[in-house]
Design a protein around this motif. Structure first.
Motif, PDB file in Angstrom:
ATOM      1  N   ALA A 325       0.823  -1.209   0.000  1.00 61.80           N
ATOM      2  CA  ALA A 325       0.000   0.000   0.000  1.00 61.80           C
ATOM      3  C   ALA A 325       0.858   1.259   0.000  1.00 61.80           C
ATOM      4  O   ALA A 325       0.474   2.277  -0.587  1.00 61.80           O
ATOM      5  CB  ALA A 325      -0.943  -0.006   1.198  1.00 61.80           C
ATOM      6  N   ALA A 326       2.010   1.212   0.667  1.00 60.22           N
ATOM      7  CA  ALA A 326       2.905   2.369   0.668  1.00 60.22           C
ATOM      8  C   ALA A 326       3.309   2.736  -0.751  1.00 60.22           C
ATOM      9  O   ALA A 326       3.310   3.912  -1.134  1.00 60.22           O
ATOM     10  CB  ALA A 326       4.134   2.069   1.524  1.00 60.22           C
ATOM     11  N   ARG A 327       3.644   1.742  -1.546  1.00 57.33           N
ATOM     12  CA  ARG A 327       4.030   2.011  -2.937  1.00 57.33           C
ATOM     13  C   ARG A 327       2.842   2.533  -3.746  1.00 57.33           C
ATOM     14  O   ARG A 327       2.972   3.494  -4.523  1.00 57.33           O
ATOM     15  CB  ARG A 327       4.581   0.739  -3.574  1.00 57.33           C
ATOM     16  CG  ARG A 327       5.106   0.940  -4.986  1.00 57.33           C
ATOM     17  CD  ARG A 327       5.703  -0.343  -5.529  1.00 57.33           C
ATOM     18  NE  ARG A 327       6.384  -0.098  -6.800  1.00 57.33           N
ATOM     19  CZ  ARG A 327       7.036  -1.045  -7.487  1.00 57.33           C
ATOM     20  NH1 ARG A 327       7.093  -2.279  -7.005  1.00 57.33           N
ATOM     21  NH2 ARG A 327       7.636  -0.759  -8.622  1.00 57.33           N
ATOM     22  N   LEU A 328       1.666   1.939  -3.535  1.00 55.84           N
ATOM     23  CA  LEU A 328       0.484   2.343  -4.288  1.00 55.84           C
ATOM     24  C   LEU A 328       0.111   3.798  -4.023  1.00 55.84           C
ATOM     25  O   LEU A 328      -0.204   4.548  -4.948  1.00 55.84           O
ATOM     26  CB  LEU A 328      -0.699   1.432  -3.927  1.00 55.84           C
ATOM     27  CG  LEU A 328      -0.630  -0.015  -4.419  1.00 55.84           C
ATOM     28  CD1 LEU A 328      -1.762  -0.826  -3.804  1.00 55.84           C
ATOM     29  CD2 LEU A 328      -0.693  -0.076  -5.938  1.00 55.84           C
ATOM     30  N   VAL A 329       0.153   4.203  -2.755  1.00 59.85           N
ATOM     31  CA  VAL A 329      -0.281   5.564  -2.448  1.00 59.85           C
ATOM     32  C   VAL A 329       0.727   6.600  -2.935  1.00 59.85           C
ATOM     33  O   VAL A 329       0.350   7.676  -3.418  1.00 59.85           O
ATOM     34  CB  VAL A 329      -0.569   5.723  -0.937  1.00 59.85           C
ATOM     35  CG1 VAL A 329       0.711   5.801  -0.106  1.00 59.85           C
ATOM     36  CG2 VAL A 329      -1.444   6.942  -0.675  1.00 59.85           C
ATOM     37  N   VAL A 330       2.016   6.284  -2.851  1.00 57.17           N
ATOM     38  CA  VAL A 330       3.026   7.229  -3.337  1.00 57.17           C
ATOM     39  C   VAL A 330       2.884   7.433  -4.840  1.00 57.17           C
ATOM     40  O   VAL A 330       3.074   8.550  -5.350  1.00 57.17           O
ATOM     41  CB  VAL A 330       4.437   6.751  -2.954  1.00 57.17           C
ATOM     42  CG1 VAL A 330       5.508   7.597  -3.642  1.00 57.17           C
ATOM     43  CG2 VAL A 330       4.620   6.813  -1.432  1.00 57.17           C
ATOM     44  N   GLN A 331       2.513   6.394  -5.569  1.00 60.90           N
ATOM     45  CA  GLN A 331       2.313   6.528  -7.011  1.00 60.90           C
ATOM     46  C   GLN A 331       1.179   7.501  -7.346  1.00 60.90           C
ATOM     47  O   GLN A 331       1.153   8.086  -8.435  1.00 60.90           O
ATOM     48  CB  GLN A 331       2.017   5.159  -7.623  1.00 60.90           C
ATOM     49  CG  GLN A 331       3.217   4.222  -7.633  1.00 60.90           C
ATOM     50  CD  GLN A 331       2.857   2.817  -8.081  1.00 60.90           C
ATOM     51  OE1 GLN A 331       1.688   2.411  -8.040  1.00 60.90           O
ATOM     52  NE2 GLN A 331       3.849   2.059  -8.510  1.00 60.90           N
ATOM     53  N   LEU A 332       0.253   7.696  -6.413  1.00 62.54           N
ATOM     54  CA  LEU A 332      -0.888   8.580  -6.658  1.00 62.54           C
ATOM     55  C   LEU A 332      -0.582  10.048  -6.376  1.00 62.54           C
ATOM     56  O   LEU A 332      -1.335  10.930  -6.819  1.00 62.54           O
ATOM     57  CB  LEU A 332      -2.073   8.158  -5.782  1.00 62.54           C
ATOM     58  CG  LEU A 332      -2.650   6.769  -6.005  1.00 62.54           C
ATOM     59  CD1 LEU A 332      -3.737   6.494  -4.968  1.00 62.54           C
ATOM     60  CD2 LEU A 332      -3.217   6.632  -7.415  1.00 62.54           C
ATOM     61  N   LEU A 333       0.474  10.344  -5.639  1.00 59.39           N
ATOM     62  CA  LEU A 333       0.692  11.705  -5.151  1.00 59.39           C
ATOM     63  C   LEU A 333       0.863  12.748  -6.257  1.00 59.39           C
ATOM     64  O   LEU A 333       0.306  13.851  -6.145  1.00 59.39           O
ATOM     65  CB  LEU A 333       1.889  11.724  -4.196  1.00 59.39           C
ATOM     66  CG  LEU A 333       1.712  10.923  -2.899  1.00 59.39           C
ATOM     67  CD1 LEU A 333       2.931  11.087  -2.004  1.00 59.39           C
ATOM     68  CD2 LEU A 333       0.443  11.320  -2.158  1.00 59.39           C
ATOM     69  N   PRO A 334       1.603  12.495  -7.327  1.00 65.21           N
ATOM     70  CA  PRO A 334       1.736  13.537  -8.354  1.00 65.21           C
ATOM     71  C   PRO A 334       0.397  13.960  -8.957  1.00 65.21           C
ATOM     72  O   PRO A 334       0.116  15.162  -9.084  1.00 65.21           O
ATOM     73  CB  PRO A 334       2.644  12.882  -9.402  1.00 65.21           C
ATOM     74  CG  PRO A 334       3.445  11.881  -8.623  1.00 65.21           C
ATOM     75  CD  PRO A 334       2.490  11.334  -7.616  1.00 65.21           C
ATOM     76  N   ASP A 335      -0.455  13.005  -9.296  1.00 69.56           N
ATOM     77  CA  ASP A 335      -1.761  13.352  -9.855  1.00 69.56           C
ATOM     78  C   ASP A 335      -2.660  13.974  -8.792  1.00 69.56           C
ATOM     79  O   ASP A 335      -3.441  14.893  -9.094  1.00 69.56           O
ATOM     80  CB  ASP A 335      -2.442  12.119 -10.447  1.00 69.56           C
ATOM     81  CG  ASP A 335      -1.832  11.700 -11.779  1.00 69.56           C
ATOM     82  OD1 ASP A 335      -1.163  12.539 -12.410  1.00 69.56           O
ATOM     83  OD2 ASP A 335      -2.026  10.541 -12.176  1.00 69.56           O
TER      84      ASP A 335
END
Length: 442
Positions: A325-335
């Motif tokens: 989940a840590a990786r998934l949420v960080v991937q969302l931060l730019p958008d």
């Protein structure tokens, strides 16, 4: 008067457990300035000074799914010198079954077990080496909001007494079971749904190098009465093991068991076989499970790990989900930074996409298992029946979170189909009408 200071970063991460440290690593890898904050006075260590990590009530086990998540963040070397776990040995109701990790599928065939004080420290050091910053001994206690869905800043106090304000563009809440800041922004456990109670200890044993996780599904008190719980032994190497027990509960059917006392009885039950000493460093805790929380995100904040109830209701495992989940949420931060709704809707939808089907079914099965006497009634069939080995192989795979979207075998197809039916039932039954992870799909 106490002095005060201000800390700033692109991403503020509250909590230095597996979820928080993994988030710090992935932020650093993405070029984001990440600050990890923890209330514990963690010592990162150096060539001259050994590090000192924080502890948590945990079984210390790493499934192959967790091993894969570590490898993806270039942290596979953290397993060096630790046991290579091949699978599960399940005991109870007059039978014992060995179930190796499946050799097919998306995950490696190795598990492991590492004390949480060591694992948490190693992951935090890994995040800091990647470029994340860390501040320990800082208890954040208050959240100031710009809107009901957006955090302006957090404030708290260092162990020295200094007041601190923390500001960032995004806030990732990985506080674990304490959840102080998360509660202030509207995150609540839904205890009417399934949750866990557990106790953990460490014991000395000459079988510390045993390459199997042992789980005892039949625990009895000193009067011989079966108790609503299960026990585990995770060999840690070096003549040491993690010994613990847990039970499932709901607010309607609370676990009427003292887990610390049950742990002592469990140690007595297996002492002859494991030649183990008295339980030491005993800790107990409540554990949210299966996405059973009221909400998981706002515009500029999201919960991960135990704070988002990312725990398998069938086995209490959460480290693998925390890392993923840590990786998934960080991937969302730019958008999210460009979207006026930020993380508010997208994060619960991502969690449902990845975990909703499995969590819905596991949560429903776990609630059924809280029914008095059910496990005692069906246990002998599962452990000694004509299809016991096939059933337990499938159970070991499901308990290890080892069904991936790419798997197309019978067990995987059946699990996904049953999960789809369970999610449909979630929407129809008033008693379980709230969606997983709290918020409606937009």
């Amino acid at each position: 008067m106490n002095s005060s200071s201000v800390l700033c970063a692109d991403v503020i991460i509250v909590g230095a457990g597996p979820a928080g440290s993994a988030a710090g690593f992935w932020c650093a890898r993405a070029g984001l300035d990440a600050l990890i904050v923890d209330m514990a006075d963690v010592v990162l260590g150096s060539a001259e000074l050994p590090g000192q990590g924080r502890d948590k009530t945990c079984g210390d086990g790493l499934t192959p799914r967790a091993v894969k998540a570590l490898q993806e963040m270039d942290a596979g070397h953290l397993l060096d010198g630790h046991p290579e776990i091949r699978g599960l040995k399940l005991h109870g109701f007059g039978g014992s079954i060995t179930a190796a990790w499946p050799a097919t599928g998306a995950f490696p065939t190795r598990g492991s077990a590492i004390p949480r004080s060591e694992l948490d420290l190693a992951l935090l050091q890994h995040a800091v080496r990647a470029g994340a910053r860390f501040v320990g001994g800082l208890k954040l206690s208050d959240a100031t909001l710009d809107t009901p869905h957006s955090i302006r800043e957090l404030s708290g106090t260092r162990s020295s007494g200094e007041s601190v304000v923390v500001r960032g563009r995004h806030f990732l809440l990985a506080e674990g079971v304490r959840n102080g800041i998360a509660r202030q922004v509207g995150v609540q456990w839904l205890r009417e749904l399934v949750h866990g109670v557990a106790a953990r200890s460490y014991v000395s044993t000459p079988r510390g190098d045993e390459p199997w996780i042992h789980s005892h599904l039949e625990l009895r008190d000193d009067q011989g009465v079966a108790q609503p719980g299960y026990g585990w032994v995770f060999p840690l190497g070096a003549d040491r093991a993690n010994l613990g027990c847990g039970a499932l509960a709901t607010s309607a059917r609370p676990a009427k068991v003292n887990t610390k006392k049950l742990l002592e009885q469990y140690a007595t039950q297996i002492r002859g076989e494991w030649q183990c000493g008295e339980p030491e460093l005993v800790k107990s805790a409540l554990l949210p499970m299966g996405g059973a929380v009221s909400r998981v995100s706002g515009v500029n904040w999201a919960t991960i790990g135990d704070s988002a109830a990312l725990v398998n209701p069938l086995n209490g495992e959460g480290i693998d989900y925390a890392l993923e989940a840590a990786r998934l949420v960080v991937q969302l931060l730019p958008d999210a930074a460009r979207n006026p709704d930020g993380l508010r809707y997208v994060w619960p939808n991502v969690l449902r996409e990845h975990y909703g089907t499995a969590f819905s079914l596991a949560r429903r099965l776990a609630i059924v298992l809280t029914m008095p006497g059910l496990l005692s009634a069906v246990g002998p069939l599962g452990m000694r029946g004509p299809v016991a080995n096939q059933m337990m192989d499938a159970a070991a795979r499901l308990m290890g979170n080892l069904v991936s979207p790419e798997d197309s075998d019978l067990t995987a197809r059946a699990w996904r189909a049953a999960g789809g039916l369970s999610r449909g039932a979630d929407r129809l039954l008033a008693a379980d009408s709230r969606p997983l992870f709290g918020q409606p799909t937009r």
